[in-house]
Design an enzyme around this catalytic site. Structure first.
Site, PDB file in Angstrom:
ATOM      1  N   THR A 173      34.005   3.014 -26.833  1.00 52.29           N
ATOM      2  CA  THR A 173      33.107   3.842 -27.653  1.00 52.29           C
ATOM      3  C   THR A 173      33.817   4.413 -28.876  1.00 52.29           C
ATOM      4  O   THR A 173      33.231   5.194 -29.635  1.00 52.29           O
ATOM      5  CB  THR A 173      32.529   5.018 -26.847  1.00 52.29           C
ATOM      6  OG1 THR A 173      33.612   5.905 -26.509  1.00 52.29           O
ATOM      7  CG2 THR A 173      31.816   4.555 -25.602  1.00 52.29           C
ATOM      8  N   HIS A 179      41.839  12.395 -31.346  1.00 47.95           N
ATOM      9  CA  HIS A 179      40.429  12.061 -31.111  1.00 47.95           C
ATOM     10  C   HIS A 179      39.927  12.702 -29.816  1.00 47.95           C
ATOM     11  O   HIS A 179      38.742  13.001 -29.695  1.00 47.95           O
ATOM     12  CB  HIS A 179      40.255  10.531 -30.985  1.00 47.95           C
ATOM     13  CG  HIS A 179      40.822   9.768 -32.143  1.00 47.95           C
ATOM     14  ND1 HIS A 179      40.337   9.891 -33.426  1.00 47.95           N
ATOM     15  CD2 HIS A 179      41.859   8.877 -32.218  1.00 47.95           C
ATOM     16  CE1 HIS A 179      41.039   9.096 -34.238  1.00 47.95           C
ATOM     17  NE2 HIS A 179      41.962   8.469 -33.531  1.00 47.95           N
ATOM     18  N   HIS A 210      34.911  13.501 -23.792  1.00 55.44           N
ATOM     19  CA  HIS A 210      34.163  13.651 -25.043  1.00 55.44           C
ATOM     20  C   HIS A 210      33.292  14.887 -24.851  1.00 55.44           C
ATOM     21  O   HIS A 210      32.771  15.106 -23.734  1.00 55.44           O
ATOM     22  CB  HIS A 210      33.265  12.433 -25.291  1.00 55.44           C
ATOM     23  CG  HIS A 210      34.018  11.133 -25.334  1.00 55.44           C
ATOM     24  ND1 HIS A 210      34.420  10.545 -26.516  1.00 55.44           N
ATOM     25  CD2 HIS A 210      34.465  10.321 -24.329  1.00 55.44           C
ATOM     26  CE1 HIS A 210      35.063   9.409 -26.235  1.00 55.44           C
ATOM     27  NE2 HIS A 210      35.118   9.269 -24.913  1.00 55.44           N
ATOM     28  N   GLU A 251      28.403  10.943 -24.217  1.00 62.33           N
ATOM     29  CA  GLU A 251      28.203   9.714 -25.011  1.00 62.33           C
ATOM     30  C   GLU A 251      26.994   8.971 -24.459  1.00 62.33           C
ATOM     31  O   GLU A 251      26.015   8.730 -25.184  1.00 62.33           O
ATOM     32  CB  GLU A 251      29.458   8.844 -24.939  1.00 62.33           C
ATOM     33  CG  GLU A 251      30.676   9.556 -25.532  1.00 62.33           C
ATOM     34  CD  GLU A 251      31.650   8.626 -26.197  1.00 62.33           C
ATOM     35  OE1 GLU A 251      32.254   7.785 -25.497  1.00 62.33           O
ATOM     36  OE2 GLU A 251      31.805   8.718 -27.417  1.00 62.33           O
ATOM     37  N   HIS A 262      40.139  10.604 -20.238  1.00 69.80           N
ATOM     38  CA  HIS A 262      39.953  11.487 -21.384  1.00 69.80           C
ATOM     39  C   HIS A 262      38.507  11.979 -21.383  1.00 69.80           C
ATOM     40  O   HIS A 262      37.704  11.532 -20.563  1.00 69.80           O
ATOM     41  CB  HIS A 262      40.252  10.743 -22.700  1.00 69.80           C
ATOM     42  CG  HIS A 262      39.337   9.587 -22.902  1.00 69.80           C
ATOM     43  ND1 HIS A 262      39.587   8.317 -22.393  1.00 69.80           N
ATOM     44  CD2 HIS A 262      38.123   9.517 -23.506  1.00 69.80           C
ATOM     45  CE1 HIS A 262      38.575   7.530 -22.688  1.00 69.80           C
ATOM     46  NE2 HIS A 262      37.668   8.227 -23.356  1.00 69.80           N
TER      47      HIS A 262
HETATM   48  C1  SBR Z   1      42.573  -0.320 -27.660  1.00 72.89           C
HETATM   49  C2  SBR Z   1      43.557   0.804 -27.555  1.00 72.89           C
HETATM   50  C3  SBR Z   1      43.018   2.140 -27.989  1.00 72.89           C
HETATM   51  N1  SBR Z   1      41.751   2.490 -27.374  1.00 72.89           N
HETATM   52  C4  SBR Z   1      41.617   2.742 -26.059  1.00 72.89           C
HETATM   53  O1  SBR Z   1      42.548   2.577 -25.283  1.00 72.89           O
HETATM   54  C5  SBR Z   1      40.289   3.247 -25.575  1.00 72.89           C
HETATM   55  C6  SBR Z   1      40.082   3.383 -24.202  1.00 72.89           C
HETATM   56  C7  SBR Z   1      38.835   3.831 -23.737  1.00 72.89           C
HETATM   57  C8  SBR Z   1      37.817   4.168 -24.633  1.00 72.89           C
HETATM   58  S1  SBR Z   1      36.257   4.732 -24.036  1.00 72.89           S
HETATM   59  N2  SBR Z   1      35.828   6.041 -24.856  1.00 72.89           N
HETATM   60  O2  SBR Z   1      35.314   3.676 -24.318  1.00 72.89           O
HETATM   61  O3  SBR Z   1      36.446   5.043 -22.648  1.00 72.89           O
HETATM   62  C9  SBR Z   1      38.025   4.045 -25.996  1.00 72.89           C
HETATM   63  C10 SBR Z   1      39.278   3.582 -26.474  1.00 72.89           C
HETATM   64  C11 SBR Z   1      44.764   0.564 -28.476  1.00 72.89           C
HETATM   65  N3  SBR Z   1      45.749  -0.200 -27.763  1.00 72.89           N
HETATM   66  C12 SBR Z   1      45.949  -1.505 -28.005  1.00 72.89           C
HETATM   67  C13 SBR Z   1      46.996  -1.922 -27.199  1.00 72.89           C
HETATM   68  C14 SBR Z   1      47.406  -0.834 -26.430  1.00 72.89           C
HETATM   69  C15 SBR Z   1      48.392  -0.682 -25.438  1.00 72.89           C
HETATM   70  C16 SBR Z   1      48.554   0.571 -24.838  1.00 72.89           C
HETATM   71  C17 SBR Z   1      47.752   1.643 -25.230  1.00 72.89           C
HETATM   72  C18 SBR Z   1      46.764   1.487 -26.218  1.00 72.89           C
HETATM   73  C19 SBR Z   1      46.612   0.247 -26.800  1.00 72.89           C
HETATM   74 ZN    ZN Z   2      35.793   7.725 -23.840  1.00 71.68          ZN
END
Ligand code: SBR
Ligand code: ZN
Length: 260
Positions: free
Chosen positions: A198, A63, A95, A105, A93
């Protein structure tokens, strides 16, 4: 499994089918209206303590491209501003859009930037793990930084030079001692509001802190992000990683505050 993406068949407008919170009351990103954002004198400056930060690796998760950090202690934290305690740096990361297109975003009065950098932090004071924090309303703090095309960014080269190593989904490589402090603009003035991840699972767990001042990166540096692929080495359909951004979501009565 592969249940979401940015394509016609699995893109942002369809995410609500598997993730109904997509239509929730505090979704991100949003369009920021500076004139409507209330200047809140009680909002202090944000402080970034990244000096002892320890990056571990850089990966293509299908992604985006993600740089992960060692987060077993409070060596790298963000604090102050709207935050009641320090939040630990977990990863950052990006986008971005297609060639010459917009890819941020968050937007500012409808204006989008070429790209947006997200530095993801979690509340290790209140929660045991990132995963637990990611589902709590005050669990995460994400610092958003806009990237606009212009001059070469002297430190972004460290990242763009490593991208060829993580071309395919699922690839990961060592990426030690990178300090993201070098990616910050000169001003830490910001907007802040309560929002969400997001990308799916779209948890409503993020205190967003979006810096007003963009950083400049060259078109050549941006083009290196676009050589990444959404697809894995074993897949025959090669899909270029670009336009991996969610469009702005309804504000639903939320207040956006401005540092100053
Ligand atoms: C929610 C997690 C996966 N998603 C994210 O970490 C994440 C972070 C930031 C954004 S943004 N674009 O808003 O900044 C979007 C998604 C899954 N997950 C669940 C438990 C867990 C433990 C370690 C690593 C990933 C883990
Ligand atoms: Zn992000």
């Amino acid at each position: 499994g592969h249940d979401w993406g940015y394509g016609v068949e699995d893109g942002p407008s369809l995410w609500h089918q598997n993730y109904p919170i997509a239509k929730g009351s505090r979704q991100s990103p949003i369009d920021i209206l500076p004139q409507t954002a209330s200047h809140d004198p009680s909002l202090g400056p944000i402080a970034l303590k990244y000096d002892q930060c320890t990056s571990i690796n850089i990966a293509n998760n299908g992604h985006s491209v993600v740089v992960e950090f060692e987060d077993s202690d409070d060596r790298s934290v963000i604090q102050g501003g709207p935050l009641d305690n320090p939040y630990r740096l977990k990863q950052f990361h990006f986008h971005w859009g297609g060639k010459g297109c917009r890819g941020s975003e968050h937007t500012v009065e409808g204006h989008s930037y070429a790209s947006e950098l997200h530095l993801v932090h979690w509340n290790a004071v209140k929660y045991e793990t990132f995963g637990e924090a990611a589902t709590a309303p005050d669990g995460l703090a994400v610092l958003g930084i806009f990237l606009e095309t212009g001059d070469d960014h002297r430190w972004l080269h460290t990242i763009t030079d490593a991208l060829y190593m993580v071309k395919f989904k699922g690839s990961v490589t060592n990426f030690k001692s990178f300090n993201p402090k070098c990616l910050l603009p000169s001003s830490l003035h910001y907007w802040t509001y309560l929002g969400s991840l997001t990308t799916p699972p779209l948890h409503e767990s993020v205190t967003w802190i979006v810096l007003k001042e963009p950083i400049a990166v060259s078109e050549k540096q941006m083009s290196k992000f676009r050589m990444l692929l959404f697809t894995g080495e074993e897949e025959d359909q090669r899909m270029r990683m670009e336009n991996n951004f969610r469009p702005p979501q309804p504000l639903k009565g939320r207040k956006v505050r401005s540092s100053n």
